[in-house]
Design an enzyme around this catalytic site. Structure first.
Site, PDB file in Angstrom:
ATOM      1  N   PHE A 282       0.811  -1.221   0.000  1.00 25.58           N
ATOM      2  CA  PHE A 282       0.000   0.000   0.000  1.00 25.58           C
ATOM      3  C   PHE A 282       0.848   1.276   0.000  1.00 25.58           C
ATOM      4  O   PHE A 282       0.330   2.380   0.093  1.00 25.58           O
ATOM      5  CB  PHE A 282      -1.011  -0.012   1.140  1.00 25.58           C
ATOM      6  CG  PHE A 282      -2.228  -0.882   0.884  1.00 25.58           C
ATOM      7  CD1 PHE A 282      -2.492  -1.393  -0.385  1.00 25.58           C
ATOM      8  CD2 PHE A 282      -3.115  -1.195   1.911  1.00 25.58           C
ATOM      9  CE1 PHE A 282      -3.612  -2.195  -0.631  1.00 25.58           C
ATOM     10  CE2 PHE A 282      -4.239  -1.985   1.672  1.00 25.58           C
ATOM     11  CZ  PHE A 282      -4.485  -2.497   0.409  1.00 25.58           C
ATOM     12  N   ARG A 283       2.174   1.145  -0.079  1.00 25.81           N
ATOM     13  CA  ARG A 283       3.073   2.247  -0.476  1.00 25.81           C
ATOM     14  C   ARG A 283       3.201   3.409   0.485  1.00 25.81           C
ATOM     15  O   ARG A 283       3.857   4.401   0.144  1.00 25.81           O
ATOM     16  CB  ARG A 283       2.647   2.813  -1.853  1.00 25.81           C
ATOM     17  CG  ARG A 283       2.405   1.791  -2.958  1.00 25.81           C
ATOM     18  CD  ARG A 283       3.621   0.983  -3.233  1.00 25.81           C
ATOM     19  NE  ARG A 283       3.547   0.246  -4.503  1.00 25.81           N
ATOM     20  CZ  ARG A 283       4.285  -0.799  -4.787  1.00 25.81           C
ATOM     21  NH1 ARG A 283       5.147  -1.268  -3.913  1.00 25.81           N
ATOM     22  NH2 ARG A 283       4.192  -1.403  -5.941  1.00 25.81           N
TER      23      ARG A 283
ATOM     24  N   ASN B 297       8.104  -3.027   1.961  1.00 31.99           N
ATOM     25  CA  ASN B 297       8.982  -2.308   1.019  1.00 31.99           C
ATOM     26  C   ASN B 297       8.439  -0.916   0.682  1.00 31.99           C
ATOM     27  O   ASN B 297       8.251  -0.562  -0.478  1.00 31.99           O
ATOM     28  CB  ASN B 297       9.220  -3.131  -0.248  1.00 31.99           C
ATOM     29  CG  ASN B 297       7.948  -3.498  -0.974  1.00 31.99           C
ATOM     30  OD1 ASN B 297       6.882  -3.582  -0.380  1.00 31.99           O
ATOM     31  ND2 ASN B 297       8.048  -3.713  -2.271  1.00 31.99           N
TER      32      ASN B 297
ATOM     33  N   HIS C 233       3.666 -16.045  -3.610  1.00 26.24           N
ATOM     34  CA  HIS C 233       3.465 -16.049  -5.074  1.00 26.24           C
ATOM     35  C   HIS C 233       4.339 -17.076  -5.811  1.00 26.24           C
ATOM     36  O   HIS C 233       5.230 -16.718  -6.573  1.00 26.24           O
ATOM     37  CB  HIS C 233       3.636 -14.662  -5.673  1.00 26.24           C
ATOM     38  CG  HIS C 233       4.773 -13.815  -5.162  1.00 26.24           C
ATOM     39  ND1 HIS C 233       6.020 -14.309  -4.906  1.00 26.24           N
ATOM     40  CD2 HIS C 233       4.841 -12.504  -4.875  1.00 26.24           C
ATOM     41  CE1 HIS C 233       6.801 -13.341  -4.485  1.00 26.24           C
ATOM     42  NE2 HIS C 233       6.101 -12.221  -4.443  1.00 26.24           N
TER      43      HIS C 233
ATOM     44  N   ASP D 276      -1.006  -9.891  -3.994  1.00 25.81           N
ATOM     45  CA  ASP D 276       0.231  -9.169  -4.314  1.00 25.81           C
ATOM     46  C   ASP D 276      -0.102  -7.831  -4.984  1.00 25.81           C
ATOM     47  O   ASP D 276       0.529  -7.451  -5.979  1.00 25.81           O
ATOM     48  CB  ASP D 276       1.176 -10.005  -5.181  1.00 25.81           C
ATOM     49  CG  ASP D 276       2.576  -9.388  -5.270  1.00 25.81           C
ATOM     50  OD1 ASP D 276       2.845  -8.423  -4.527  1.00 25.81           O
ATOM     51  OD2 ASP D 276       3.382  -9.864  -6.086  1.00 25.81           O
TER      52      ASP D 276
ATOM     53  N   HIS E  44       1.629   0.662  -9.430  1.00 24.89           N
ATOM     54  CA  HIS E  44       2.512   1.700  -9.951  1.00 24.89           C
ATOM     55  C   HIS E  44       1.652   2.534 -10.900  1.00 24.89           C
ATOM     56  O   HIS E  44       0.687   2.009 -11.471  1.00 24.89           O
ATOM     57  CB  HIS E  44       3.680   1.089 -10.739  1.00 24.89           C
ATOM     58  CG  HIS E  44       4.529   0.150  -9.934  1.00 24.89           C
ATOM     59  ND1 HIS E  44       5.482   0.581  -9.040  1.00 24.89           N
ATOM     60  CD2 HIS E  44       4.564  -1.205  -9.888  1.00 24.89           C
ATOM     61  CE1 HIS E  44       6.077  -0.463  -8.482  1.00 24.89           C
ATOM     62  NE2 HIS E  44       5.534  -1.567  -8.976  1.00 24.89           N
TER      63      HIS E  44
END
Ligand code: DOR
Length: 450
Positions: free
Chosen positions: A66-67, A97, A236, A307, A311
């Protein structure tokens, strides 16, 4: 005798319970399931008519990016969880990340504070493993709101990476909860980068990040997990070659597949979607997709996770390989999987096993994952017969696109209910965000602030 009262009754639906489907009402009190059976509608403050619909335990998506913080132009905790709720998801586990990476108790606390009052769904955050925090992982994974440790063995979006056996072993020895692993072999990725460096066709993505890159890493981490005596969850999984390895190690390893690897195939996806089909590990040829379905059929797959890795269109439109890997998916996970149910590829009960009971079992989520008295009143109400097109207009993720736009599916979420709060009905968010941190059986005593 005073009649029992409920805050909410779901009336007339088919419940998907651990014992199979059952025609029954559900009564909710104080955010928990209080009764199953035939309930007097007058006993409910609020009654929702769910005749003709199936009531699943709330869908849990155990892999989303979710950035936030740092990359909010791609997504944030409000937009990401809104997309989740609109897609019928009640709980998400978010990946480390971000910028900064989630490496300390403070980083985790920051994410939890940001989610407060803004998250539409319940949530928990992964702690990233890195050389700099490896000694502290045992303590870090015990923090409230943490779903466990995530290891990137191969580099992907962001800077998180643990690629040498010594640090990997150290990470696996420091702690006891199940560790989630991105299994691609970094040394082999570097060796093969020349294949695409400087520009190539995106259809070569699965050649650069080839079957052996995945198989090698999975084999290595299985060996290390056994040496460390630590449970792992391989995220994944994409290759036919990894399945027998994972099947032979079910005592230490669980595995995830994604809807995109079950739905898309190479080379068609690259011809149709170009770099918008680029993700790590890659979408591969049909024989791998078929092997993943066979692994679902054989009971080897434990979890389906999206996943969700958004972007922007501009970023994705860059020329390969400077284009970033990843695609959104939290909102389309359930519609796609319901469509696969309707196509006869798996049963609704198996789907509930993969997106509700499976997540609960492997991560030890407290009070979620089944429709049973005493559990959180998290429900995903679905219409198995609804035929709907996936459109950009329906999508809530900030990036505004999906590789599945224009596809018509059979099966659609009609309502999302989190601890008795109706957060989505008929494609509309309801009320205010009320998401809370998920709780875990292994760290319940640590949840002092409850
Ligand atoms: O394709 C991917 N995108 N794979 C990952 O492992 C990371 C993700 C992202 O965060 O963009």
């Amino acid at each position: 005798m005073k009649a029992e009262r409920f805050d909410l009754i779901l009336k007339g639906g088919t419940l998907v319970t651990p014992a199979g489907p059952r025609a029954a009402d559900v009564g909710v009190r104080d955010g928990r399931i209080a009764a199953l059976g035939t309930l007097d509608p007058d006993a409910g403050e609020q009654v929702i008519d769910v005749r003709g619909l199936h009531v699943l335990p709330g869908v849990i998506d155990t892999q989303v990016h979710f950035r936030e913080p740092g990359l909010e132009h791609k997504e944030d905790l409000a937009s990401g969880t809104a997309a989740a709720a609109l897609g019928g998801v009640t709980t998400v586990f978010e990946m480390p990340n971000t910028t900064p990476s989630t490496l300390t108790a403070l980083d985790l606390q920051d994410k939890l504070s940001r989610a407060k009052g803004r998250a539409w769904t319940d949530h928990a955050f992964f702690m990233g493993a890195a050389a700099e925090n490896v000694e502290h992982l045992a303590a870090l994974e015990q923090q409230p709101g943490c779903c466990g440790v995530k290891i990137f063995m191969g580099s992907s979006t962001g800077s998180l990476l643990v690629d040498d056996d010594e640090t990997l072993l150290q990470a696996l020895r420091n702690g006891r909860r199940r560790v989630a692993v991105h299994a691609e072999d970094e040394a082999r990725l570097r060796e093969r980068l020349a294949l695409v460096r400087g520009g190539a066709d995106v259809a070569q993505h699965p050649e650069w990040r080839d079957v052996e890159t995945a198989r090698l890493a999975t084999q290595r981490v299985l060996n290390l997990a056994r040496r460390a005596g630590r449970r792992i969850h391989v995220l994944h999984v994409t290759t036919a070659e990894e399945i027998p390895l994972l099947a032979a190690n079910k005592d230490v390893a669980t595995m995830e597949v994604t809807p995109q690897h079950l739905t898309l195939t190479a080379p068609e996806c690259y011809q149709r979607l170009g770099t918008f089909a680029q993700m790590n590990p890659p979408i591969r040829e049909a024989r791998h997709r078929d092997a993943l379905w066979h692994a679902i059929d054989q009971g080897i797959v434990d979890v389906v996770g999206s996943d969700h890795a958004p972007h922007t269109r501009e970023e994705k439109a860059r020329s390969y390989p400077t284009s970033p890997s990843g695609m959104p998916g939290v909102q389309t996970l359930l519609p796609l999987m319901l469509d696969h149910v309707n196509a006869g590829r798996l049963t609704l009960e198996r789907l509930v096993d993969l997106v509700c009971a499976g997540p609960q079992r492997i991560y030890g989520i407290a009070g979620k994952g089944r429709v049973a008295v005493g559990y959180d009143a998290d429900f995903t109400v679905v219409d198995l017969k609804a035929r709907r097109e996936i459109t950009a207009k329906w999508l809530a993720a900030k990036c505004g696109w999906s590789p599945f736009e224009g596809i018509t599916v059979t099966g659609w979420p009609k309502a999302t209910i989190v601890r008795g709060n109706i957060v989505m009905r008929e494609d509309e968010l309801q009320g205010d965000p009320t998401g809370q941190p998920a709780r875990f059986v292994e760290t319940l005593s640590g949840d002092a602030g409850d």
